[in-house]
Design an enzyme around this catalytic site. Structure first.
Site, PDB file in Angstrom:
ATOM      1  N   GLU A 186       0.830  -1.219   0.000  1.00 56.19           N
ATOM      2  CA  GLU A 186       0.000   0.000   0.000  1.00 56.19           C
ATOM      3  C   GLU A 186       0.861   1.265   0.000  1.00 56.19           C
ATOM      4  OE1 GLU A 186      -3.751   0.202   0.070  1.00 56.19           O
ATOM      5  OE2 GLU A 186      -2.774   1.972  -0.761  1.00 56.19           O
TER       6      GLU A 186
ATOM      7  N   GLY B 228      12.433  15.748   3.608  1.00 55.45           N
ATOM      8  CA  GLY B 228      12.375  14.277   3.569  1.00 55.45           C
ATOM      9  C   GLY B 228      11.375  13.733   2.556  1.00 55.45           C
TER      10      GLY B 228
ATOM     11  N   GLU C 150      13.297  11.508  -3.198  1.00 59.05           N
ATOM     12  CA  GLU C 150      14.001  10.225  -3.269  1.00 59.05           C
ATOM     13  C   GLU C 150      15.479  10.444  -2.960  1.00 59.05           C
ATOM     14  OE1 GLU C 150      12.348   7.139  -4.029  1.00 59.05           O
ATOM     15  OE2 GLU C 150      10.858   8.624  -3.458  1.00 59.05           O
TER      16      GLU C 150
ATOM     17  N   LYS D 171       5.252   4.138  -9.791  1.00 54.66           N
ATOM     18  CA  LYS D 171       3.941   4.020  -9.126  1.00 54.66           C
ATOM     19  C   LYS D 171       2.836   3.767 -10.148  1.00 54.66           C
ATOM     20  CE  LYS D 171       5.562   7.110  -5.469  1.00 54.66           C
ATOM     21  NZ  LYS D 171       5.700   8.522  -5.105  1.00 54.66           N
TER      22      LYS D 171
HETATM   23  N1  HSE Z   1       9.817  10.942  -3.474  1.00 52.82           N
HETATM   24  C1  HSE Z   1       8.470  10.530  -3.351  1.00 52.82           C
HETATM   25  C2  HSE Z   1       7.585  11.751  -3.572  1.00 52.82           C
HETATM   26  C3  HSE Z   1       8.245   9.934  -1.985  1.00 52.82           C
HETATM   27  O1  HSE Z   1       8.102  12.869  -3.630  1.00 52.82           O
HETATM   28  O2  HSE Z   1       6.393  11.590  -3.719  1.00 52.82           O
HETATM   29  C4  HSE Z   1       7.057   9.037  -1.896  1.00 52.82           C
HETATM   30  O3  HSE Z   1       7.111   7.958  -2.738  1.00 52.82           O
END
Ligand code: HSE
Length: 441
Positions: free
Chosen positions: A133, A191, A194, A209
């Site tokens: 999920e 945070g 990636e 995704k």
């Molecule tokens: N780097 C991803 C984002 C983190 O910015 O959505 C979540 O997958």
């Protein structure tokens, strides 16, 4: 009943968030799952750093170690939670956990998009669950919705803002005129980004995704290598502003559509009518629109990145697996929503075959007949114009910006038109092409 024992691989932003949430909501989670869920072991590279990532009360009683293979071999562990990211060590550990008969919960979209077919086949053979999920849109339960809530539907298309970092950058650029690099640095500090932020701005993360969403929606294998991706790095303030003047916002969308001859699978900056809810999903927020033939359109929105939103999804999977542990593997919800022997071999369409609307920006010398030549090229290729705008030239300038919105056309025809337009002596430089989706049906 004996508590379920979890082995956490990784204790960074997400892993420490999972431990905190399991500790904070232990009583509520136990009531939902039917038994307690406890983190028994954590596998990390740097033990001291990991221990410091959560309060003493949370890490108390958890065995920290740096031998991740020993952790996945531990017979007392029921569920392995893979949160280390990457596709090399993570693949090795996940496959080994599956061979050891352990259930796996992962947030690793890159791993599933590129090695999911192998992982799910192994899990099927061993009769274990692999849940994910948190891999798509962080805390939004979109996997659950596609795998279970929408099973009555033939899914027609999905469009989503599924990378928080690029949505955050686009929002700051539009609202504050902020520079690309400054906003990216901010997203990294918070945070969201990636480990390699080019994955965010180049569209790779969103394509990982989207690959997972397409598999669940259409019952096809993971085919990340066939996804078309285009990031946000070349977007200019001008295009953002022109789009706004025409009533649109530019979003990095992941789009997958069922077409008679195959499946579109594409990530690119997209103009979306400003009146759509998804166009107003700003900052690090994610949103996914699903068009089903029975339910119509549904929209899911929420936090797509960050420690606790992602932990929310991981813990939901832990509860799900805990509830289903005793169910016969043949009668559990299939990993990818469709029975594994009933997957479809619909091809992924190359980008030239995609049909959508377009935003074209060209720079033309302000002379009689230029507009007529441009419209003739478009008409000859059966590209119909939806709107057109010519800007006043700047003081003393002879060159004007012309913006054209088209109705739905084939990408191949639009590329041919662009080539012809760029060959006109009255056109300066390259034509900017962006895709536009009305998302109305
Ligand atoms: N780097 C991803 C984002 C983190 O910015 O959505 C979540 O997958």
């Amino acid at each position: 009943m004996k508590p379920i024992q979890i082995g956490l691989l990784g204790f960074g932003t997400v892993g420490s968030g999972v431990a905190k949430v399991l500790a904070r909501n232990a009583e509520e989670i136990g009531r939902r799952a039917g038994r307690a869920i406890e983190v028994k072991r954590v596998g990390v590279r740097n033990i001291a750093k990991a221990r410091a990532a959560a309060p003493a009360a949370v890490v108390e009683g958890i065995a920290f170690g740096d031998n991740m293979h020993a952790l996945v071999d531990d017979p007392d562990i029921d569920i392995i939670c893979e949160l280390i990211g990457g596709t090399t060590l993570a693949l090795d550990l996940v496959l080994r956990a599956i061979e050891n008969g352990k259930h796996v919960v992962t947030a690793n979209k890159a791993l599933l998009a590129t090695h999911g077919n192998e992982i799910f086949a192994a899990a099927q053979r061993r009769g274990v669950m692999v849940t994910f999920e948190a891999a798509v849109a962080g805390g939004i339960p979109i996997i659950k919705a596609l795998r279970e809530g929408l099973t009555a539907n033939r899914i027609e298309w999905i469009a989503g803002i599924i990378n928080g970092t690029s949505n955050f950058i686009l929002t700051e650029m539009r609202e504050k005129g902020a520079a690309f690099g400054d906003v990216l640095a901010q997203a990294q500090k918070l945070g969201y980004a990636e480990a390699d932020p080019t994955f965010d701005i180049g569209g790779h993360d969103a394509a990982h995704k989207l690959t997972i969403l397409a598999a669940l929606a259409f019952g096809i294998p993971m085919q990340f290598d066939k996804a078309y991706l285009e990031g946000i790095a070349t977007l200019t303030q001008e295009d953002i502003a022109y789009a706004e003047q025409l009533g649109y916002r530019i979003k990095l969308l992941g789009i997958t559509k069922r077409k008679p001859n195959g499946i579109e699978l594409r990530v690119h900056p997209t103009l979306v009518p400003a009146k759509r809810i998804i166009a107003n999903v700003e900052g690090v927020m994610n949103a996914v629109v699903v068009q089903g033939d029975v339910v119509g359109q549904t929209l899911y929105s929420g936090r797509g990145a960050g420690s606790e939103p992602t932990a929310s999804a991981v813990v939901a999977d832990l509860v799900d697996v805990t509830r289903l542990l005793t169910a016969d593997p043949e009668h559990r919800v299939p990993h990818l929503a469709f029975q594994p022997d009933r997957l479809s071999d619909l091809p992924i369409l190359p980008i030239e075959e995609v049909e959508t609307s377009y935003y074209l920006r060209l720079r033309a010398h302000d002379r009689p007949g230029v507009m007529a030549d441009i419209t003739r090229i478009l008409a000859d290729l059966s590209i119909s114009i939806d709107a057109m705008m010519q800007k006043e030239p700047d003081e003393g300038e002879q060159i004007v910006d012309i913006i054209i919105l088209t109705h739905v056309a084939k990408e191949r025809s639009v590329d041919t038109a662009i080539q012809l337009i760029e060959g006109m002596p009255t056109i300066a430089g390259n034509v900017t092409k962006l895709r536009l989706e009305n998302l109305d049906k």
